[in-house]
Scaffold this active site. Structure first.
Site, mmCIF file in Angstrom:
data_model
loop_
_atom_site.group_PDB
_atom_site.id
_atom_site.type_symbol
_atom_site.label_atom_id
_atom_site.label_comp_id
_atom_site.label_asym_id
_atom_site.label_seq_id
_atom_site.Cartn_x
_atom_site.Cartn_y
_atom_site.Cartn_z
ATOM 1 N N ARG A 210 3.563 13.517 -8.798
ATOM 2 C CA ARG A 210 3.626 12.887 -10.114
ATOM 3 C C ARG A 210 2.231 12.650 -10.660
ATOM 4 O O ARG A 210 1.240 12.670 -9.920
ATOM 5 C CB ARG A 210 4.441 11.593 -10.054
ATOM 6 N N LYS B 49 4.509 11.590 -3.384
ATOM 7 C CA LYS B 49 5.371 10.536 -2.825
ATOM 8 C C LYS B 49 6.367 11.173 -1.864
ATOM 9 O O LYS B 49 7.141 12.045 -2.264
ATOM 10 C CB LYS B 49 6.105 9.861 -3.977
ATOM 11 N N GLY C 103 2.742 3.560 1.458
ATOM 12 C CA GLY C 103 3.364 3.743 2.769
ATOM 13 C C GLY C 103 3.996 5.109 2.943
ATOM 14 O O GLY C 103 4.345 5.522 4.047
ATOM 15 N N ARG C 104 4.175 5.797 1.827
ATOM 16 C CA ARG C 104 4.728 7.152 1.922
ATOM 17 C C ARG C 104 4.160 8.017 0.805
ATOM 18 O O ARG C 104 4.813 8.944 0.332
ATOM 19 C CB ARG C 104 6.243 7.107 1.824
ATOM 20 N N GLY D 51 7.807 7.059 5.981
ATOM 21 C CA GLY D 51 6.837 7.734 5.114
ATOM 22 C C GLY D 51 7.434 8.873 4.304
ATOM 23 O O GLY D 51 6.713 9.652 3.681
ATOM 24 N N GLY E 209 0.838 -1.206 0.000
ATOM 25 C CA GLY E 209 0.000 0.000 0.000
ATOM 26 C C GLY E 209 0.860 1.238 0.000
ATOM 27 O O GLY E 209 2.092 1.168 0.111
ATOM 28 N N ASP F 3 3.820 -4.900 -7.594
ATOM 29 C CA ASP F 3 3.234 -3.645 -7.109
ATOM 30 C C ASP F 3 3.773 -2.460 -7.900
ATOM 31 O O ASP F 3 3.275 -1.342 -7.754
ATOM 32 C CB ASP F 3 3.496 -3.455 -5.611
ATOM 33 N N ASN F 4 4.773 -2.685 -8.722
ATOM 34 C CA ASN F 4 5.310 -1.607 -9.556
ATOM 35 C C ASN F 4 4.949 -1.817 -11.018
ATOM 36 O O ASN F 4 5.619 -1.280 -11.902
ATOM 37 C CB ASN F 4 6.832 -1.528 -9.408
ATOM 38 N N ARG G 85 -2.461 -1.126 -9.939
ATOM 39 C CA ARG G 85 -1.297 -2.000 -10.128
ATOM 40 C C ARG G 85 -1.743 -3.453 -10.168
ATOM 41 O O ARG G 85 -2.826 -3.787 -9.660
ATOM 42 C CB ARG G 85 -0.324 -1.827 -8.936
#
Ligand code: AMP
Ligand code: MG
Length: 506
Positions: free
Chosen positions: A189, A126, A105-106, A139, A103, A265-266, A196
């Site tokens: 961004r 991010k 996280g940051r 984070g 998830g 996840d990417n 994902r």
């Protein structure tokens, strides 16, 4: 889904100001349970370091905001009216091992904007502070990695590769601990979404098939609307994502790009490159090129990217099996397997077409595959600089073999190939100068060279001076046209620079 005890806030209590961004937050609205509403940290002194005005205009964002206001927005410390900031949940296979709970996280999805041209984009931050998905992390993001992602996204975009783009980089005013203390920063961004493979995996791993279906329906509507009415919509969805990824990875190969962390996840559903961490452009041609310090086995090496792309799509397919045919699992698996087999041919086709264009072929004929591989073998044997080689080929077509000769140690191997190539070009019967001109339009002269990136990021982090970074950015965002006096931006690093490594988890 973890509880969000500390900072979860009802949507309507989020700080708002005027209405400068054209928000329409479909993810927040339609996918409750797929995220936690959240706010960024209140940084005391956020500062706008770089802002992509051209992208902001394309998005339809108001351009007459104060710099301080933009800094607060893009640090996540304040929210423009209409934002619905949230942390998305996802899972993922990281270097082959499954993490059921990742998830943002940051990171925060600030919201989605719909541009004047009617296109929908996420604005995503991010480094904006911890969330319920931080798993012990702080984070935060350091300025260097934020700038690397900014540069890579914009360079890839300029090269015509589908990618997240960079809207702004903000320093937070605090120092964060990495290998040593570094300036903290946030990257804003933009992507056509942040769905994902790992988003599907999160719910599939929990057996929450209704949610997988809800997510698939949302993804189809958002990215592949033509498929929505088909009886085999979920199979067609898998095929469509697979095709986009096959083409995307072919594109990476054509510009010598190594993603470095192709975890599930990417990997996006939209087919955009995402999450530039330990990534880089290859200098010397070598299929085994790896840049990530933790990729000891070459899982995500340059030449292994198509294999890993397909591996990741197989993980996506597994989440869709119960949707493809709820009554007959075997049949669903067979159908999905056929689709995944197409990944190989789709990728091969895109790879051949693109690599063919790099050597001036207007179409692909029998034998071209062997012709291209012959060149790559010669390049690999002499560790020839990937980017320079294709520009030197165009120079050769204009009558000067000098730059090409300088790249190869073994001239006879080079000459064998040149003869074969010229015979092939004669079949096209086009003037060589025209072919050279076309080649120069797709083969870049300026890419983010590792040694230049490292030097620019170090100066930014050490001296808070972005002069080198901005100069490099202006070169790589105009990658095809030679600029006088900019030779320093062309070749690879001198040998004494040593091998290049970038680091994850930054
Ligand atoms: P990445 O390797 O950047 O793709 O991140 C993998 C996962 O780790 C994601 O869920 C990130 O949100 C999380 N993560 C990475 N760095 C941090 C950090 N400094 N603090 C909290 N979470 C992080
Ligand atoms: Mg990631």
């Amino acid at each position: 889904m973890p509880e969000s005890p500390r900072k979860a806030v009802p949507m309507d209590s989020i700080t708002t100001t005027s209405e400068p961004f054209p928000f329409d937050n479909s993810y927040a609205r339609e996918l409750e349970g797929f995220y936690v509403p959240w706010q960024g940290e209140e940084f005391v002194h956020p500062q706008l370091e770089i802002f992509n005005e051209e992208l902001a205009a394309m998005l339809g964002l108001s351009l007459d905001l104060e710099k301080d206001q933009l800094a607060a927005f893009f640090a996540g410390s304040d929210m423009p009216k209409g934002a619905a900031p949230l942390a998305q949940v996802y899972a993922g296979h990281q270097f082959g091992g499954f993490s059921p709970q990742l998830g943002d996280g940051r990171a925060l999805l600030m919201g989605e904007v719909v541009t004047p041209a009617g296109k929908r984009f996420d604005i995503h931050l991010k480094g904006s502070g911890p969330t319920p998905f931080s798993r012990g992390g702080d984070g935060k993001a350091a300025l260097g990695p934020v700038l690397r992602e900014y540069l890579m996204g914009e360079a890839m975009h300029a090269l015509g590769v589908p990618t997240t783009r960079a809207l702004a980089a903000v320093t937070t005013g605090e120092r964060i601990m990495r290998t040593r203390l570094k300036p903290g920063a946030v990257l804003a961004r933009v992507a056509s979404s942040h769905l994902r493979v790992g988003t599907f995996q999160f719910f599939a791993a929990r057996g929450e098939w209704d949610k997988v279906r809800q997510l698939a329906d949302y993804a189809i509507e958002r990215h592949y609307p033509d498929l929505a009415k088909r009886d085999d919509a979920y199979l067609a969805f898998l095929a469509a994502v697979s095709k986009r990824q096959a083409e995307l990875i072919a594109h990476w190969m054509q510009v010598g790009f190594v993603h470095g962390v192709m975890n599930t996840d990417n990997m996006t559903i939209s087919g955009e490159t995402i999450d530039y961490g330990p990534c880089a452009f290859m200098d010397a041609f070598d299929l085994n090129t790896v840049f990530s310090s933790i990729d000891h086995h070459g899982r995500y090496a340059y030449g292994n990217q198509p294999v890993m792309g397909r591996w990741n799509l197989t993980r996506l397919a597994e989440t869709l099996i119960p949707l493809i045919d709820p009554d007959n699992e075997t049949e669903a698996i067979n159908q999905a397997t056929d689709v995944l087999a197409d990944f190989v041919s789709d990728h091969k086709q895109a790879w051949l077409t693109g690599m063919g264009q790099k050597i001036g072929l207007s179409g692909i004929a029998q034998g071209d595959d062997a012709l291209i591989k012959h060149l790559f073998d010669a390049m690999a044997a002499d560790r020839v600089d990937f980017t320079s080689c294709f520009r030197a080929l165009a120079v050769f077509l204009r009558g000067d073999q000098g730059p090409l000769t300088a790249l190869f140690a073994d001239q006879s191997r080079l000459n064998d190939w040149l003869e074969r190539w010229q015979r092939r070009l004669e079949e096209d019967a086009r003037p060589k100068v025209d072919i050279a001109m076309e080649m120069d339009r797709i083969n870049p002269l300026y890419i983010p060279r590792n040694h230049l990136v490292e030097a620019a990021l170090e100066r930014a982090e050490e001296e808070m001076d972005l002069t080198d970074f901005k100069r490099l950015l202006s070169m790589v965002t105009n990658p095809f046209n030679r600029q006088a006096g900019k030779e320093a931006f062309e070749g690879p690093a001198p040998a004494e620079f040593g091998p290049h490594i970038t680091y994850c988890g930054t």
